[in-house]
Scaffold this motif. Structure first.
Motif, PDB file in Angstrom:
ATOM      1  N   GLN A 259       0.809  -1.232   0.000  1.00  0.00           N
ATOM      2  CA  GLN A 259       0.000   0.000   0.000  1.00  0.00           C
ATOM      3  C   GLN A 259       0.835   1.273   0.000  1.00  0.00           C
ATOM      4  O   GLN A 259       0.308   2.356  -0.221  1.00  0.00           O
ATOM      5  N   HIS A 260       2.103   1.175   0.341  1.00  0.00           N
ATOM      6  CA  HIS A 260       2.889   2.406   0.533  1.00  0.00           C
ATOM      7  C   HIS A 260       3.827   2.656  -0.652  1.00  0.00           C
ATOM      8  O   HIS A 260       4.489   1.727  -1.125  1.00  0.00           O
ATOM      9  N   PRO A 261       3.910   3.906  -1.125  1.00  0.00           N
ATOM     10  CA  PRO A 261       4.804   4.207  -2.244  1.00  0.00           C
ATOM     11  C   PRO A 261       6.243   3.759  -2.025  1.00  0.00           C
ATOM     12  O   PRO A 261       6.933   3.369  -2.967  1.00  0.00           O
ATOM     13  N   TYR A 262       6.726   3.774  -0.787  1.00  0.00           N
ATOM     14  CA  TYR A 262       8.105   3.305  -0.544  1.00  0.00           C
ATOM     15  C   TYR A 262       8.197   1.790  -0.772  1.00  0.00           C
ATOM     16  O   TYR A 262       9.161   1.305  -1.376  1.00  0.00           O
ATOM     17  N   GLY A 297       6.741  16.674   7.666  1.00  0.00           N
ATOM     18  CA  GLY A 297       5.629  15.916   7.082  1.00  0.00           C
ATOM     19  C   GLY A 297       5.985  14.454   6.902  1.00  0.00           C
ATOM     20  O   GLY A 297       6.641  13.848   7.747  1.00  0.00           O
ATOM     21  N   CYS A 298       5.567  13.889   5.774  1.00  0.00           N
ATOM     22  CA  CYS A 298       5.925  12.504   5.468  1.00  0.00           C
ATOM     23  C   CYS A 298       7.408  12.463   5.123  1.00  0.00           C
ATOM     24  O   CYS A 298       7.862  13.183   4.228  1.00  0.00           O
ATOM     25  N   ARG A 299       8.145  11.626   5.814  1.00  0.00           N
ATOM     26  CA  ARG A 299       9.602  11.605   5.595  1.00  0.00           C
ATOM     27  C   ARG A 299       9.989  11.104   4.204  1.00  0.00           C
ATOM     28  O   ARG A 299      11.110  11.293   3.778  1.00  0.00           O
ATOM     29  N   PHE A 300       9.059  10.487   3.538  1.00  0.00           N
ATOM     30  CA  PHE A 300       9.360   9.981   2.194  1.00  0.00           C
ATOM     31  C   PHE A 300       9.042  11.030   1.125  1.00  0.00           C
ATOM     32  O   PHE A 300       9.351  10.824  -0.047  1.00  0.00           O
ATOM     33  N   HIS A 301       8.460  12.165   1.522  1.00  0.00           N
ATOM     34  CA  HIS A 301       7.918  13.061   0.487  1.00  0.00           C
ATOM     35  C   HIS A 301       8.960  13.606  -0.500  1.00  0.00           C
ATOM     36  O   HIS A 301       8.638  13.761  -1.686  1.00  0.00           O
ATOM     37  N   PRO A 302      10.229  13.847  -0.076  1.00  0.00           N
ATOM     38  CA  PRO A 302      11.160  14.346  -1.097  1.00  0.00           C
ATOM     39  C   PRO A 302      11.434  13.340  -2.217  1.00  0.00           C
ATOM     40  O   PRO A 302      11.935  13.707  -3.279  1.00  0.00           O
ATOM     41  N   ARG A 303      11.111  12.059  -1.988  1.00  0.00           N
ATOM     42  CA  ARG A 303      11.393  11.035  -3.012  1.00  0.00           C
ATOM     43  C   ARG A 303      10.107  10.478  -3.617  1.00  0.00           C
ATOM     44  O   ARG A 303      10.174   9.599  -4.489  1.00  0.00           O
ATOM     45  N   CYS A 304       8.967  10.911  -3.143  1.00  0.00           N
ATOM     46  CA  CYS A 304       7.716  10.266  -3.528  1.00  0.00           C
ATOM     47  C   CYS A 304       7.130  10.899  -4.797  1.00  0.00           C
ATOM     48  O   CYS A 304       6.984  12.125  -4.878  1.00  0.00           O
ATOM     49  N   THR A 305       6.794  10.046  -5.753  1.00  0.00           N
ATOM     50  CA  THR A 305       6.240  10.567  -7.004  1.00  0.00           C
ATOM     51  C   THR A 305       4.710  10.552  -7.003  1.00  0.00           C
ATOM     52  O   THR A 305       4.089  10.777  -8.036  1.00  0.00           O
ATOM     53  N   PHE A 306       4.108  10.267  -5.846  1.00  0.00           N
ATOM     54  CA  PHE A 306       2.637  10.175  -5.796  1.00  0.00           C
ATOM     55  C   PHE A 306       2.005  11.280  -4.957  1.00  0.00           C
ATOM     56  O   PHE A 306       0.797  11.305  -4.787  1.00  0.00           O
ATOM     57  N   GLN A 307       2.840  12.200  -4.431  1.00  0.00           N
ATOM     58  CA  GLN A 307       2.274  13.171  -3.496  1.00  0.00           C
ATOM     59  C   GLN A 307       1.271  14.127  -4.143  1.00  0.00           C
ATOM     60  O   GLN A 307       0.380  14.629  -3.457  1.00  0.00           O
ATOM     61  N   ASP A 308       1.390  14.334  -5.468  1.00  0.00           N
ATOM     62  CA  ASP A 308       0.422  15.239  -6.101  1.00  0.00           C
ATOM     63  C   ASP A 308      -0.959  14.583  -6.245  1.00  0.00           C
ATOM     64  O   ASP A 308      -1.938  15.226  -6.613  1.00  0.00           O
ATOM     65  N   ARG A 309      -1.062  13.281  -5.909  1.00  0.00           N
ATOM     66  CA  ARG A 309      -2.379  12.622  -5.949  1.00  0.00           C
ATOM     67  C   ARG A 309      -3.135  12.786  -4.616  1.00  0.00           C
ATOM     68  O   ARG A 309      -4.300  12.428  -4.511  1.00  0.00           O
ATOM     69  N   VAL A 310      -2.418  13.254  -3.605  1.00  0.00           N
ATOM     70  CA  VAL A 310      -3.047  13.387  -2.285  1.00  0.00           C
ATOM     71  C   VAL A 310      -3.907  14.642  -2.251  1.00  0.00           C
ATOM     72  O   VAL A 310      -3.489  15.707  -2.716  1.00  0.00           O
ATOM     73  N   GLU A 311      -5.094  14.493  -1.693  1.00  0.00           N
ATOM     74  CA  GLU A 311      -5.989  15.651  -1.599  1.00  0.00           C
ATOM     75  C   GLU A 311      -5.424  16.653  -0.590  1.00  0.00           C
ATOM     76  O   GLU A 311      -4.989  16.262   0.497  1.00  0.00           O
ATOM     77  N   ARG A 315       0.122  18.768   1.487  1.00  0.00           N
ATOM     78  CA  ARG A 315      -0.141  18.076   2.756  1.00  0.00           C
ATOM     79  C   ARG A 315       1.009  17.113   3.119  1.00  0.00           C
ATOM     80  O   ARG A 315       1.382  16.993   4.289  1.00  0.00           O
ATOM     81  N   CYS A 316       1.570  16.443   2.101  1.00  0.00           N
ATOM     82  CA  CYS A 316       2.623  15.452   2.375  1.00  0.00           C
ATOM     83  C   CYS A 316       3.856  16.106   2.997  1.00  0.00           C
ATOM     84  O   CYS A 316       4.590  15.461   3.742  1.00  0.00           O
ATOM     85  N   GLY A 317       4.093  17.372   2.671  1.00  0.00           N
ATOM     86  CA  GLY A 317       5.283  18.048   3.186  1.00  0.00           C
ATOM     87  C   GLY A 317       5.082  18.655   4.563  1.00  0.00           C
ATOM     88  O   GLY A 317       6.049  19.125   5.172  1.00  0.00           O
ATOM     89  N   ARG A 320       2.654  14.654   9.043  1.00  0.00           N
ATOM     90  CA  ARG A 320       3.231  13.301   9.060  1.00  0.00           C
ATOM     91  C   ARG A 320       2.110  12.262   9.140  1.00  0.00           C
ATOM     92  O   ARG A 320       1.307  12.281  10.072  1.00  0.00           O
ATOM     93  N   PRO A 321       2.035  11.350   8.162  1.00  0.00           N
ATOM     94  CA  PRO A 321       0.976  10.339   8.234  1.00  0.00           C
ATOM     95  C   PRO A 321       1.282   9.329   9.330  1.00  0.00           C
ATOM     96  O   PRO A 321       2.440   8.973   9.547  1.00  0.00           O
ATOM     97  N   LEU A 322       0.250   8.891  10.024  1.00  0.00           N
ATOM     98  CA  LEU A 322       0.453   7.962  11.135  1.00  0.00           C
ATOM     99  C   LEU A 322       0.198   6.538  10.670  1.00  0.00           C
ATOM    100  O   LEU A 322      -0.550   6.301   9.710  1.00  0.00           O
ATOM    101  N   ALA A 330       1.433   4.057   6.398  1.00  0.00           N
ATOM    102  CA  ALA A 330       1.454   5.466   6.815  1.00  0.00           C
ATOM    103  C   ALA A 330       1.577   6.346   5.580  1.00  0.00           C
ATOM    104  O   ALA A 330       2.687   6.701   5.168  1.00  0.00           O
ATOM    105  N   CYS A 331       0.444   6.659   4.971  1.00  0.00           N
ATOM    106  CA  CYS A 331       0.450   7.443   3.737  1.00  0.00           C
ATOM    107  C   CYS A 331      -0.905   8.130   3.608  1.00  0.00           C
ATOM    108  O   CYS A 331      -1.940   7.535   3.927  1.00  0.00           O
ATOM    109  N   HIS A 332      -0.900   9.401   3.126  1.00  0.00           N
ATOM    110  CA  HIS A 332      -2.144  10.163   3.022  1.00  0.00           C
ATOM    111  C   HIS A 332      -3.026   9.742   1.848  1.00  0.00           C
ATOM    112  O   HIS A 332      -4.161  10.229   1.727  1.00  0.00           O
ATOM    113  N   LEU A 333      -2.523   8.924   0.935  1.00  0.00           N
ATOM    114  CA  LEU A 333      -3.401   8.444  -0.145  1.00  0.00           C
ATOM    115  C   LEU A 333      -4.571   7.694   0.495  1.00  0.00           C
ATOM    116  O   LEU A 333      -4.406   7.038   1.531  1.00  0.00           O
ATOM    117  N   THR A 334      -5.738   7.741  -0.134  1.00  0.00           N
ATOM    118  CA  THR A 334      -6.872   6.992   0.421  1.00  0.00           C
ATOM    119  C   THR A 334      -6.688   5.496   0.129  1.00  0.00           C
ATOM    120  O   THR A 334      -5.908   5.122  -0.755  1.00  0.00           O
TER     121      THR A 334
HETATM  122 FE1  SF4 Z   1       3.999   9.842  -0.769  1.00  0.00          FE
HETATM  123 FE2  SF4 Z   1       2.448  11.597   0.472  1.00  0.00          FE
HETATM  124 FE3  SF4 Z   1       2.060   8.990   0.841  1.00  0.00          FE
HETATM  125 FE4  SF4 Z   1       4.215  10.187   1.868  1.00  0.00          FE
HETATM  126  S1  SF4 Z   1       2.081  10.561   2.428  1.00  0.00           S
HETATM  127  S2  SF4 Z   1       4.168   8.265   0.794  1.00  0.00           S
HETATM  128  S3  SF4 Z   1       4.679  11.671   0.270  1.00  0.00           S
HETATM  129  S4  SF4 Z   1       1.812  10.103  -1.074  1.00  0.00           S
END
Ligand code: SF4
Length: 351
Positions: A259-262, A297-311, A315-317, A320-322, A330-334
């Protein structure tokens, strides 16, 4: 919960190991490194938890801390580590010594760091048995020979008299496993135990660990960066990134429907047998962050290519998603987005 050093609750009433909101930081000349930042997980008896992540994700620090092998002069530990109900973060060194080897033991990547070149292999296996069980020298030696036989060392009675340098790499690893298991520990921590070995010996050692787990019923924490090894060894997986857990579930759940982009990035970067030999690997873009100044925010956000899909722009920056309990990421994507992206965009690339 109030912490009470050395106040056990009855064995068998909860998880074997329960780590709650663990924070581990080191003071360095450049500042404070937050190596583990709010980590919670359980290990059940008789199950193997695979912890996977890149170097610097905090997986080894977590496990050294569980065994009390960190340097208290430079390390600050907060949170709870309950082993069979016994709180370890506030335990005295004398208590931790009783725990190490007896209730919990570690297998390291390099057996030469754990085995002394000055003593015979047999003596090094016998000593913790004498110390923790009050056994006589003779009984402990017999136990060492028995353990060497169990881990598949041929002619164990004679080989027990050898020094580590007289063993091959694979045999040294077997000897270290014998040393770790000699007191029948409840928890075994194996930190990249086969990385230094060739593939055939690696497979033998993994099989050995599985057999011994069945026999001893230990809970195992298996640390690796190799998802293939995890698939073979573990019941449950926790994926770590930059000092925290980003995804957790059973092996089946995480590897079949991550489920997680990482985690998607880790799977995508694994070499595959059926891929074109000339095809380049697909590493995760960027590098893991410095834990001196981790990203907001999300510690993966500088490397994540999916953050623009988050509403919610940005928000990702900032947030921090729990990680919830149970099967979670732990990701803001639904949940719907995670499912759809994996099925339609990631899975076809994995083959
Ligand atoms: Fe990527 Fe945002 Fe999910 Fe972090 S919270 S993994 S930056 S989509």
């Amino acid at each position: 919960m109030t912490k009470q050093a050395g106040a056990p609750i009855p064995a068998g009433t909860g998880p074997l190991l329960s780590v709650r909101d663990l924070h581990v930081s080191f003071r360095t000349e450049d500042g404070v490194v937050r190596a583990v930042d709010g980590l919670s997980f359980d290990v059940e008896r008789g199950r193997t938890l695979g912890i996977v992540g890149e170097s610097g994700s905090g997986k080894s620090v977590t496990n050294l801390t569980i065994l009390g092998l960190h340097n208290p002069m430079f390390t600050t530990v907060e949170g709870e580590i309950l082993l069979d109900g016994r709180e370890l973060t506030t335990a005295r060194e004398s208590e931790l010594e009783k725990v190490r080897g007896n209730k919990a033991a570690m297998i390291f990547q390099d057996p030469l760091t754990a085995l002394s070149p000055y003593y015979t292999v047999g003596r090094q296996i016998a000593e913790p048995y004498m110390k923790h069980n009050g056994a006589s020298k003779k009984a402990a030696w017999e136990r060492a020979v028995e353990m060497l036989a169990k881990v598949g060392i041929p002619n164990p009675r004679e080989r027990a008299k050898d020094y580590p340098h007289q063993f091959s790499g694979g045999m040294r690893q077997r000897a270290m496993i014998a040393m770790a298991l000699v007191c029948d520990p409840d928890l075994l921590v194996a930190d990249e135990p086969t990385t230094a070995l060739d593939v055939t010996v690696q497979a033998q050692i993994l099989d050995l660990l599985k057999d011994l787990q069945q026999e001893f019923g230990s809970g195992i924490i298996f640390i690796t960066h190799d998802l293939g090894v995890i698939a073979d060894m573990a019941d449950d997986i926790m994926v770590m990134y930059a000092g925290g857990a980003v995804e957790r579930g059973t092996v089946d759940e995480v590897l079949r429907a991550p489920q997680h982009p990482y985690t998607w990035g880790l799977l995508n970067s694994m070499p595959r047998l059926d891929s074109d030999l000339g095809a380049p690997l697909a590493p995760i873009p960027g590098t893991p962050p410095s834990l001196l100044t981790p990203p907001s925010g999300c510690r993966f956000h500088p490397r994540c290519t999916f953050q623009d899909r988050v509403e919610g722009a940005g928000r990702c920056g900032t947030e921090r998603p729990l990680l919830a309990s149970g099967r979670a990421s732990a990701c803001h994507l639904t949940a719907d987005q995670k499912r759809t992206i994996f099925t339609e965009e990631i899975k076809p690339r994995l083959g």
